[in-house]
Enzyme design. Structure first.
Site, short mmCIF file in Angstrom:
data_model
loop_
_atom_site.label_atom_id
_atom_site.label_comp_id
_atom_site.label_asym_id
_atom_site.label_seq_id
_atom_site.Cartn_x
_atom_site.Cartn_y
_atom_site.Cartn_z
N GLY A 29 -22.52 23.31 6.16
CA GLY A 29 -21.91 22.06 5.66
C GLY A 29 -22.86 21.04 6.33
CB SER A 30 -22.44 17.30 5.61
OG SER A 30 -21.13 17.17 6.00
CB THR A 31 -21.25 18.35 10.94
OG1 THR A 31 -20.53 17.58 10.23
CG2 THR A 31 -21.45 18.02 12.17
N GLY A 82 -19.27 23.10 11.84
CA GLY A 82 -18.44 22.29 11.62
C GLY A 82 -16.89 22.64 11.34
CB ALA A 83 -13.87 22.00 11.58
CG ASP A 84 -13.49 21.52 5.41
OD1 ASP A 84 -14.35 20.92 5.09
OD2 ASP A 84 -13.62 22.66 4.99
CE LYS A 94 -15.91 27.12 9.92
NZ LYS A 94 -16.84 26.07 9.33
CD GLU A 103 -18.15 28.12 7.26
OE1 GLU A 103 -19.19 27.30 6.74
OE2 GLU A 103 -17.13 28.16 6.98
#
EC number: 5.3.1.6
Length: 219
Positions: A29-31, A82-84, A94, A103
């Site tokens: 993910g982006s983070t 990360g997490a949503d 996630k 993950e």
């Protein structure tokens, strides 16, 4: 401060948990992309990483970090992801990037799960702002969708997305997840479901939040 700056701040703070000569579990993910970038600055001090997605694996290799298979290791010191969404109990939704199954596999190998997020991901109740992703065997897609409707959800097929495992994603709206552990178990027992995006049975141990005021660590 913009969202990207807060993500970078959280990613930088996660470096303090990286031990010399260790193999790091890395999510996606982006983070996490921000974390991989800063991990590259200390690559000489670690043995390598286990990646939870092909995209993360490519980024790690680009940084010159050796990538190991999950089958190559018996355990990991830390897993950074990360997490949503994340609630006050450090339970998460996630799977926005469709890598939820891998993950969970890599997270299960780690002694410590470090979640890095910006402050927009913090919620009181999971499902408040983000649909719940569920990875499904393709032939069971319609069958699983009917079951999710019976449970009160509104599933949508994520078009043109195939997971790294060759499966499809259903995004379920209108789930307010009051008991994440029970919901995670119940959904995983539906025939055809590979796994769902609730990370409650294996929640985060440490949460690093990038905020406009600076980095906040919840341990």
């Amino acid at each position: 401060m913009d969202q990207l700056s807060m993500k970078k701040m959280a990613a930088q703070a996660a470096l303090q948990y990286v031990k010399p000569d260790s193999i790091i579990g890395v999510g996606s993910g982006s983070t996490v992309n921000c974390f991989i970038e800063v991990l590259g600055t200390i690559k000489e001090t670690i043995k390598g990483a286990v990646a939870a997605s092909k995209a993360s694996e490519e980024l790690l290799l680009r940084q010159g970090i050796e990538v190991f298979s999950a089958n190559d290791v018996s355990g990991l010191d830390i897993y950074v992801d990360g997490a949503d969404e994340i609630n006050p109990q450090k339970m998460m939704i996630k799977g926005g990037g469709a890598a939820l199954t891998r993950e969970k596999i890599v997270a299960a190998l780690a002694k410590k799960f470090i979640c890095i997020v910006d402050s927009s991901k913090q919620v009181d109740v999971l499902g408040s702002t983000f649909a719940l992703p569920i990875e499904v065997i393709p032939m069971a897609r319609s069958q699983v969708a009917r079951k999710l409707v019976a449970l009160g959800g509104s599933p949508e097929y994520r078009e043109n997305v195939v997971t790294d495992n060759g499966n499809v994603i259903l995004d379920v709206y209108n789930f307010k997840i009051m008991n994440p552990i029970e919901m995670e178990k119940e959904l995983n027992n539906v025939a055809g479901v590979v796994t769902n995006g609730i990370f409650a049975l294996r929640s985060a141990d440490i949460v690093i939040v990038g905020t406009p005021e600076g980095t906040k660590i919840i341990g």
